[in-house]
Design a protein around this motif. Structure first.
Motif, PDB file in Angstrom:
ATOM      1  N   ALA A  92       0.415  -1.353  -0.140  1.00 15.43           N
ATOM      2  CA  ALA A  92      -0.281  -0.090  -0.300  1.00 15.43           C
ATOM      3  C   ALA A  92       1.331   1.338  -0.037  1.00 15.43           C
ATOM      4  O   ALA A  92       1.215   2.071  -1.079  1.00 15.43           O
ATOM      5  N   GLN A  93       1.580   1.114   0.845  1.00 15.98           N
ATOM      6  CA  GLN A  93       3.005   2.453   0.861  1.00 15.98           C
ATOM      7  C   GLN A  93       3.607   2.621  -0.584  1.00 15.98           C
ATOM      8  O   GLN A  93       3.747   3.801  -0.947  1.00 15.98           O
ATOM      9  N   ARG A  94       4.134   1.329  -1.334  1.00 17.77           N
ATOM     10  CA  ARG A  94       4.226   2.156  -2.370  1.00 17.77           C
ATOM     11  C   ARG A  94       2.907   2.282  -3.435  1.00 17.77           C
ATOM     12  O   ARG A  94       3.835   3.330  -4.392  1.00 17.77           O
ATOM     13  N   LEU A  95       2.059   1.499  -3.002  1.00 15.20           N
ATOM     14  CA  LEU A  95       1.157   2.338  -4.237  1.00 15.20           C
ATOM     15  C   LEU A  95       0.777   3.773  -4.359  1.00 15.20           C
ATOM     16  O   LEU A  95       0.475   5.162  -5.062  1.00 15.20           O
ATOM     17  N   ALA A  96       1.028   4.756  -3.101  1.00 16.53           N
ATOM     18  CA  ALA A  96       0.712   5.761  -2.322  1.00 16.53           C
ATOM     19  C   ALA A  96       1.848   6.784  -2.485  1.00 16.53           C
ATOM     20  O   ALA A  96       1.442   7.300  -2.952  1.00 16.53           O
ATOM     21  N   ARG A  97       2.891   5.843  -3.045  1.00 15.14           N
ATOM     22  CA  ARG A  97       3.976   6.710  -3.844  1.00 15.14           C
ATOM     23  C   ARG A  97       3.307   7.240  -5.040  1.00 15.14           C
ATOM     24  O   ARG A  97       4.258   8.037  -5.488  1.00 15.14           O
ATOM     25  N   GLU A  98       3.068   6.138  -5.919  1.00 16.95           N
ATOM     26  CA  GLU A  98       2.891   6.515  -6.967  1.00 16.95           C
ATOM     27  C   GLU A  98       1.557   6.786  -7.390  1.00 16.95           C
ATOM     28  O   GLU A  98       2.103   8.035  -7.985  1.00 16.95           O
ATOM     29  N   LEU A  99       0.470   7.072  -6.020  1.00 13.92           N
ATOM     30  CA  LEU A  99      -0.401   8.548  -6.527  1.00 13.92           C
ATOM     31  C   LEU A  99       0.356   9.790  -6.237  1.00 13.92           C
ATOM     32  O   LEU A  99       0.331  11.151  -7.097  1.00 13.92           O
TER      33      LEU A  99
END
Ligand code: UDX
Length: 432
Positions: A127-134
């Motif tokens: 989730a942290q990785r996807l949040a970084r993408e955002l």
């Protein structure tokens, strides 16, 4: 509220249909056009008690729509990602490719002020990785991670009244909309608002703990087999201590399904990546104990049959658990397959899972009637504890079989009743 659910598997379809029945306007998107066509026509692609009736009613009230077109979600305030994260073909880690594709496509069409809610089970850190993408894309979309704990066979009740709600977010304020959404229909459910890694870990830790309990009692069952102890009495006597608890101490042929086995393996793989393989090494042992339970069942059958070639074995149960047609990693189906490969004349019955079993393992013999399944059997094996089998009358069915020997792979039958009727009973972890 207008919401979308991406992925119409067990989790997504159940969540979508239940939310629509509460009056939300739900758009369901899946890349599988066959699945979408079935759902549109009012047919569930799987069996789940009570869900089919709910689907009919939400189709009637038109609170749900099904499509393969992702742009249909563009007006939704909350987008739930319910994409499968199966075991990777090459190893034991989770395969996140479908989830990542879905995330990207949702992001490309979602409203800028909408929320993306990941419900899939993922390795900690995802989730942290996807949040970084955002944030790299300068998107205003909010990400929440909200693991799902529903049990197959009880999915509808678990959705309407979950035992807890866990929401991972970058900041507690990011979780407010989703927390209110759940509170609106399940006001008494405890909520845990936390950071992303904790939310992800709650799910895998819960499943790892459940798997641990089952494998622990199956380890005791191995010791009981060697020493003459009775694992069911042992489970009752340790489980009466409420620090231990009797639930999930059901000894037998072990756990299967689409969650527990792959989740503990993915957890192990993630721990290795983090350089923490030792912390979870015990899970590897528990996976092995679980697999051994299946081979122990086969060994009991072979001991009883001698040379299995051409001998009829009646298998009661194909699903990984009752009230489900799910045969993913099913202990019952694997045992049936192994005995058939060894030359036994295996006939498999299941109240709901015959079609899914036949699709997965086409070369077994499947039989809809319990009577026909038992007819002439030299060994009967109860491998999924459906009520249909638990309520069999031993006096009535003894006339059907050639040899009245029954292996109770789930330790659920009233042993005295079956023995009095003339049956020889076999089990793991107890000498009967
Ligand atoms: C599990 C978790 O319970 C659920 O919270 C999570 O969301 C998904 O994974 P499920 O896979 O539906 O749910 O099945 P569960 O009821 O947990 O059973 C898993 C397996 O363990 C089944 O094969 C069952 O037969 C076996 N089991 C369960 C035992 O062998 N002994 C027990 O005492 C209990």
């Amino acid at each position: 509220m207008k919401i979308s659910v991406i992925g119409a598997g067990y989790l997504g379809a159940t969540h979508a249909i239940c939310m629509a029945s509460l009056g939300h306007e739900v758009v369901v998107v899946d890349v599988d056009s066959e699945k979408i066509a079935l759902l549109k026509g009012g047919t569930l692609p799987f069996f789940e008690p009570g869900l089919s009736e709910l689907l009919s009613s939400v189709l009637e009230t038109k609170t749900i729509s099904f499509t393969t077109d992702i742009t249909a979600i563009s007006e939704c305030a909350i987008n739930f990602l319910c994409i499968g994260t199966p075991q990777n073909r090459e190893g034991i880690a989770a395969d996140l490719s479908a989830l990542e594709r879905a995330f990207d496509s949702v992001l490309s069409v979602a409203k800028s002020d909408s929320i993306i809610v990941g419900k899939s089970t993922v390795p900690v850190g995802t989730a942290q990785r996807l949040a970084r993408e955002l944030s790299n894309k300068k998107s205003d979309t909010t990400l929440n991670w909200n693991p799902e704990f529903l049990r197959e066979g009880h999915a509808v009740a678990d959705t309407f009244e979950p035992n807890r709600i866990v929401i991972g977010a970058l900041a507690p304020s990011d979780a407010r909309v989703l927390a209110d959404f759940y509170r609106s229909f399940s006001p008494n459910t405890p909520q845990f608002i936390t950071n992303f890694p904790t939310a992800e870990l709650v799910k895998v830790a819960a499943n790892a703990f459940l798997a641990t309990k089952i494998s622990f009692i199956n380890a005791m069952s191995e010791i009981a087999d060697a020493t003459g102890a009775d694992v069911t009495v042992l489970a009752d006597a340790i489980g009466i201590d409420d620090r231990i608890g009797r639930k999930f101490l059901g000894a037998g042929i072990g756990f299967g399904g689409g969650c527990l086995p792959k989740d503990i393996r993915a957890f192990l793989a993630r721990a290795d990546e983090l350089g923490l393989g030792e912390s979870l090494a015990f899970l590897q042992e528990f996976d092995l104990i679980n697999q051994r339970a299946r081979s122990r069942a086969v060994a009991v059958a072979l001991k009883e049959l001698g040379n299995p070639k051409g001998k009829k074995v009646a298998i009661l149960g194909a699903a990984f658990k009752p009230e489900s047609d799910d045969v993913r990693d099913s202990p019952a189906l694997e045992i049936a397959q192994t005995l058939a490969a060894l030359g036994a004349d295996v006939v498999v019955n299941d109240p709901r899972a015959l079609a899914s079993a036949a699709e997965k393992v086409p070369d077994l013999t499947y039989e809809e009637s319990i009577t026909q399944t038992l007819q002439g059997a030299e060994l009967t094996m109860l491998l999924t504890e459906w009520n249909e089998y638990r309520s069999l009358d031993p006096e009535k069915v003894i006339g059907l079989v050639k040899t009245p020997t029954l292996f109770d792979g789930r330790n659920v039958l009233d042993v005295g009743k079956w023995q009095t009727a003339g049956w020889k009973l076999l089990a793991l972890g107890r000498s009967l």
